[in-house]
Design a protein around this motif. Structure first.
Motif, PDB file in Angstrom:
ATOM      1  N   SER A  57       0.836  -1.192   0.000  1.00  0.00           N
ATOM      2  CA  SER A  57       0.000   0.000   0.000  1.00  0.00           C
ATOM      3  C   SER A  57       0.869   1.239   0.000  1.00  0.00           C
ATOM      4  N   TYR A  58       0.230   2.363  -0.393  1.00  0.00           N
ATOM      5  CA  TYR A  58       0.975   3.611  -0.411  1.00  0.00           C
ATOM      6  C   TYR A  58       1.018   4.213   0.981  1.00  0.00           C
ATOM      7  N   THR A  59       1.989   5.080   1.167  1.00  0.00           N
ATOM      8  CA  THR A  59       2.113   5.778   2.442  1.00  0.00           C
ATOM      9  C   THR A  59       1.479   7.157   2.360  1.00  0.00           C
ATOM     10  N   TYR A  60       1.716   7.838   1.273  1.00  0.00           N
ATOM     11  CA  TYR A  60       1.139   9.172   1.077  1.00  0.00           C
ATOM     12  C   TYR A  60       1.048   9.425  -0.422  1.00  0.00           C
ATOM     13  N   VAL A  72       4.710  23.159  -7.047  1.00  0.00           N
ATOM     14  CA  VAL A  72       3.881  23.802  -6.021  1.00  0.00           C
ATOM     15  C   VAL A  72       2.857  22.778  -5.577  1.00  0.00           C
ATOM     16  N   ARG A  73       2.906  22.417  -4.273  1.00  0.00           N
ATOM     17  CA  ARG A  73       2.009  21.367  -3.805  1.00  0.00           C
ATOM     18  C   ARG A  73       0.598  21.919  -3.622  1.00  0.00           C
ATOM     19  N   LEU A  74      -0.332  21.066  -4.088  1.00  0.00           N
ATOM     20  CA  LEU A  74      -1.747  21.422  -3.965  1.00  0.00           C
ATOM     21  C   LEU A  74      -2.389  20.767  -2.754  1.00  0.00           C
ATOM     22  N   CYS A  75      -2.070  19.486  -2.553  1.00  0.00           N
ATOM     23  CA  CYS A  75      -2.674  18.781  -1.416  1.00  0.00           C
ATOM     24  C   CYS A  75      -1.809  17.573  -1.030  1.00  0.00           C
ATOM     25  N   HIS A  76      -2.005  17.103   0.217  1.00  0.00           N
ATOM     26  CA  HIS A  76      -1.268  15.964   0.769  1.00  0.00           C
ATOM     27  C   HIS A  76      -2.310  14.966   1.258  1.00  0.00           C
ATOM     28  N   ILE A  77      -2.162  13.657   0.816  1.00  0.00           N
ATOM     29  CA  ILE A  77      -3.151  12.628   1.135  1.00  0.00           C
ATOM     30  C   ILE A  77      -2.457  11.533   1.913  1.00  0.00           C
ATOM     31  N   THR A  78      -2.978  11.255   3.104  1.00  0.00           N
ATOM     32  CA  THR A  78      -2.523  10.111   3.903  1.00  0.00           C
ATOM     33  C   THR A  78      -3.769   9.367   4.346  1.00  0.00           C
ATOM     34  N   SER A  80      -7.210   8.323   4.608  1.00  0.00           N
ATOM     35  CA  SER A  80      -8.445   8.976   4.143  1.00  0.00           C
ATOM     36  C   SER A  80      -8.415  10.471   4.378  1.00  0.00           C
ATOM     37  N   GLU A  81      -7.298  10.996   4.831  1.00  0.00           N
ATOM     38  CA  GLU A  81      -7.192  12.419   5.148  1.00  0.00           C
ATOM     39  C   GLU A  81      -6.573  13.164   3.966  1.00  0.00           C
ATOM     40  N   LYS A  99      -8.298   8.642  -5.678  1.00  0.00           N
ATOM     41  CA  LYS A  99      -7.210   9.606  -5.543  1.00  0.00           C
ATOM     42  C   LYS A  99      -7.049  10.501  -6.770  1.00  0.00           C
ATOM     43  N   ALA A 100      -8.056  10.511  -7.649  1.00  0.00           N
ATOM     44  CA  ALA A 100      -8.013  11.404  -8.813  1.00  0.00           C
ATOM     45  C   ALA A 100      -8.262  12.833  -8.358  1.00  0.00           C
TER      46      ALA A 100
END
Length: 614
Positions: A57-60, A72-78, A80-81, A99-100
Motif C-alpha cells: 500500500s501507499y504511504t502518502y 507547487v504542492r496542492l494537497c497531501h493525502i494520507t 483517508s485524510e 485519488k483522482a
C-alpha cells in the motif's frame, strides 16, 4: 485493490507499458494520462494510477502543479485524510476515492502541468505528470466588408473585408474564401495579415484582413472567412456570413430605349427615354435631339442626369425624331453614346364630306364620306349623337330622309395597331321642310271660366314660328327640330264654342290644326251617375249570389225545361222522385216525341212522374 489499479493502468498508453515493465522488476510505478482536455468553466479530472510491488500500500500521495519549473504542492493525502495547501486552487480542488484530482471552474490560467507523487515506504517514491489543456470554442466570426467600395482601377491592393474571432483558447486560425474557393497569399495580388490579442480573461481575439485586386466580374462575388480550431484531437470549423463588396468600374456599353415601346407611342402620350450604362457608379448622362442639317438640340436641362431619364410630356407629331444619350465617366473621362428613333403615331386631317351638299328635303338621300391621314392603317366608324355605332367604313348612306333623321353624326377614326389612338369629326345632317304638327291637346274637356293650357307641338327646319288665333300667354320650348308651344287661356263662351287654332309656319310652308274644347259636366252630376252605376253593380252581384246559392242547395234543377215541385209531400228517404212539368206544350210535344217520331197528346204530357227508386 492493487489488481484493480493494475487493470486501470493497462488502458493508459505509454504510462501503462512503463508500469508493466517496472512492475515486473519489483519497483513502484505511477501512470497518468498524458493530456486532459476541458472547456473553460468545466471541471478537469486527472487520474493517478500506481502499482506497489507485493500488493503493498501507499504511504502518502502528493499533488503538485509546475510553475516556472518549480513544484507547487496542492494537497497531501494520507489514508483517508486530504490536506489542501493554501494556493489559488483552494476551494476548487477535490480528491476522489481513487485519488483522482478534480479542479472545478477551470480557467485558461489552469492550462499547465500537474504531477502526482506516490510514496510507498520501502518501495520508494514514484511520480508522473499530466498536461491539462484548457480550450474555449471561439465565437462565430464577425465579417465586415469594405464600406466605401473598391475601384478596379486601384493601383494599390485594396482591402476587401476584415474578420474577427473573439474569446477563444487557444488562438485559432482564420482562412479566407471567395465564392467558396480558399484564397492563398500571393505576392502583389493577395495579402492576408492578422493580429492576435490576449484579453484580460486570458482568451484570445484574432483579427484577419483580406487584401486583393478585383475586376468588374467581382461585383457579384461573395466573400467569407472561416475560423479553424482543435477540439479533442479533431479540427473544427466555424464560418462567417457571406458578404458582397461594392465594385466601381467604368461603363463599357450604353443602352437607350423608349418606354413605352416606340411602336405604341401616340400623340398625347407621356414618354420616357431611359439611358442605361453598365458602369458603377452610373456616369453622367446627357440627351440630344437631331435637328435639320445634322445639328443637335441639347435636352439635358429636361432630363435627370443622375438616373438617365428624359421625360417627354404630351408628345405630338413634331416630337418624332432621332434622340441621343451620351455618357461621361468622371474617372477616366471616357464618353459613350447611343441613338434611338422616336416615332409618334398620329391621326390628322379628319374631314367629312356630304353629297349632295345642297339643302336636304324630306325623302332625299345623302352620302357622308370620311377621310384622314396617318402613318398607320385606319378604321372608320359612324356614330349617332347618342354615341351608338350605326355603320362601319368610311362612307355612310342615309336614304328617305325625314325630320327625325336630322341629327349630328360623327366619324370616328381608329388606328387598330396603336391602342387608344383615335380622332372624331362631327357633321350635322339637317332636313328642311315645311312644319308638320305632330301633337295637339284635342279634344280637351274644360269648364266655363277655367284656366287651361293648350299644347301644340310641331317639327320643322328651318325653325318655325307658332301662332294662336286666341289671346293668352304663350311659352315655347325648342329641342332639335321640335318646337312646342303652351298657351295659357281662360275659357269663355266664345272659346268653348269655336275652339282654338294652332298655326305653325316657316319659309317653306304653313301647317295648322284646330283644338276642340268640350264642356265638362259638373262634379255633382258626375257623382250621381257614378253612384247609380255602383248601385246597379251591387244589385247584379247580390242577385247572382242568390241564384248560385239556390243552385248549390238543389233548389233549382239543372235542365232549363223543368222545375222542382215544392208542393209535393216529402218523399221517403229511400226513394228519389223526379217531377217534370212543361209550361209550353208545343215545346214539350217536340221534346217528348218517341224514338220513332210518334207524338203524344198534350193532355198526357202535362204531368209525368218517373219513379227511379229501383
Amino acid at each position: 485493490m492493487a489488481g484493480g489499479r493494475r487493470a486501470a493502468g493497462l488502458a493508459l498508453g505509454w504510462g501503462c507499458c512503463l508500469l508493466l515493465c517496472c512492475a515486473a522488476a519489483g519497483q513502484l510505478e505511477v501512470s497518468m494520462p498524458a493530456v486532459v482536455e476541458v472547456e473553460t468553466g468545466g471541471t478537469a479530472r486527472m487520474e493517478c494510477n500506481f502499482y506497489v510491488p507485493g500488493n503493498g500500500s501507499y504511504t502518502y500521495i502528493n499533488w503538485f502543479y509546475i510553475d516556472r519549473n518549480n513544484l507547487v504542492r496542492l494537497c497531501h493525502i494520507t489514508g483517508s485524510e486530504v490536506v489542501q495547501e493554501n494556493t489559488d486552487y483552494k476551494g476548487r480542488l477535490s480528491v476522489g476515492e481513487d485519488k483522482a484530482l478534480s479542479i472545478s471552474r477551470v480557467t485558461v490560467q489552469d492550462a499547465r502541468t500537474f504531477v502526482c507523487q506516490v510514496g510507498a515506504g520501502s518501495h520508494g517514491v514514484g511520480e508522473n505528470r499530466t498536461e491539462l489543456h484548457v480550450y474555449k470554442v471561439p465565437e462565430a466570426p464577425e465579417i465586415t466588408a469594405n464600406p466605401g467600395g473598391i475601384s478596379v482601377q486601384s493601383s494599390d491592393i485594396p482591402q476587401i473585408a476584415q474578420c474577427v474571432s473573439r474569446n477563444s483558447f487557444p488562438p485559432p486560425n482564420i482562412t479566407w474564401h471567395k465564392n467558396g474557393e480558399q484564397l492563398q497569399p500571393e505576392e502583389k495580388m493577395v495579402k492576408i495579415p492578422y493580429t492576435l490579442t490576449r484579453e484580460s480573461s486570458g482568451l484570445y481575439t484574432v483579427s484577419s484582413t483580406l487584401f486583393t485586386h478585383v475586376t468588374r466580374e467581382d461585383r457579384n462575388s461573395l466573400y467569407h472567412c472561416t475560423v479553424h480550431y482543435w477540439l479533442r484531437g479533431q479540427r473544427r470549423d466555424v464560418e462567417s456570413q457571406r458578404v458582397n463588396v461594392t465594385i466601381f468600374y467604368p461603363a463599357q456599353h450604353v443602352k437607350l430605349q423608349v418606354m413605352p415601346s416606340s411602336a405604341l407611342v401616340k400623340e398625347g402620350d407621356n414618354v420616357k427615354l431611359v439611358c442605361e450604362a453598365d458602369g458603377n457608379p452610373a456616369p453622367v448622362f446627357s440627351f440630344y435631339k437631331r435637328e435639320l442639317e445634322d445639328s443637335w438640340q441639347d435636352l439635358t436641362s429636361l432630363a435627370d442626369t443622375n438616373s438617365g431619364v428624359l421625360n417627354l410630356h404630351d408628345v405630338n407629331k413634331s416630337s418624332s425624331g432621332l434622340y441621343r444619350c451620351q455618357t461621361l465617366d468622371l474617372d477616366d473621362m471616357r464618353q459613350l453614346e447611343k441613338d434611338v428613333e422616336l416615332v409618334v403615331n398620329y391621326i390628322e386631317g379628319v374631314h367629312v364630306k356630304m353629297e349632295p351638299s345642297s339643302p336636304l328635303r324630306e325623302g332625299d338621300s345623302v352620302r357622308l364620306s370620311c377621310d384622314a391621314h396617318s402613318p398607320v392603317a385606319l378604321d372608320y366608324q359612324w356614330r349617332d349623337e347618342k354615341g351608338r355605332k350605326v355603320a362601319e367604313g368610311n362612307q355612310l348612306l342615309l336614304s328617305n330622309l325625314t325630320f327625325e333623321t336630322s341629327s349630328n353624326f360623327s366619324c370616328k377614326v381608329i388606328a387598330p395597331s396603336v391602342p387608344g389612338l383615335e380622332q372624331s369629326k362631327q357633321v350635322a345632317v339637317a332636313v328642311q321642310g315645311k312644319p308638320r304638327i305632330v301633337a295637339i291637346s284635342s279634344p280637351m274637356y274644360v269648364r266655363q271660366d277655367e284656366v287651361v293650357n293648350l299644347t301644340c307641338k310641331a317639327i320643322a327646319f328651318p325653325r318655325p314660328s307658332v301662332h294662336w288665333n286666341v289671346n293668352g300667354t304663350a311659352h315655347e320650348y325648342v329641342e332639335n327640330q321640335h318646337i312646342a308651344s303652351n298657351l295659357t287661356v281662360r275659357v269663355n263662351h266664345d272659346l268653348l264654342r269655336a275652339g282654338a287654332m294652332c298655326r305653325v309656319s316657316n319659309a317653306l310652308g304653313v301647317s295648322e290644326k284646330h283644338i276642340q274644347l268640350l264642356d265638362q259636366k259638373t262634379p255633382e252630376s258626375k257623382g250621381v251617375i257614378i253612384v247609380a252605376i255602383i248601385v246597379c253593380i251591387l244589385v247584379v252581384a247580390v242577385l247572382g249570389s242568390v241564384i248560385y246559392f239556390l243552385h248549390k242547395k238543389g233548389k233549382i234543377p239543372c235542365g232549363r225545361a223543368g222545375k222542382q215541385d215544392i208542393t209535393k209531400p216529402e218523399a221517403r228517404k229511400d226513394k228519389i222522385v223526379v217531377e217534370v212539368k212543361s209550361d209550353k206544350l208545343s215545346e214539350e210535344a217536340g221534346l217528348l216525341q218517341g224514338a220513332n217520331g210518334e207524338k203524344r197528346p198534350a193532355a198526357d204530357q202535362s204531368e209525368k212522374y218517373i219513379d227511379v227508386r229501383n
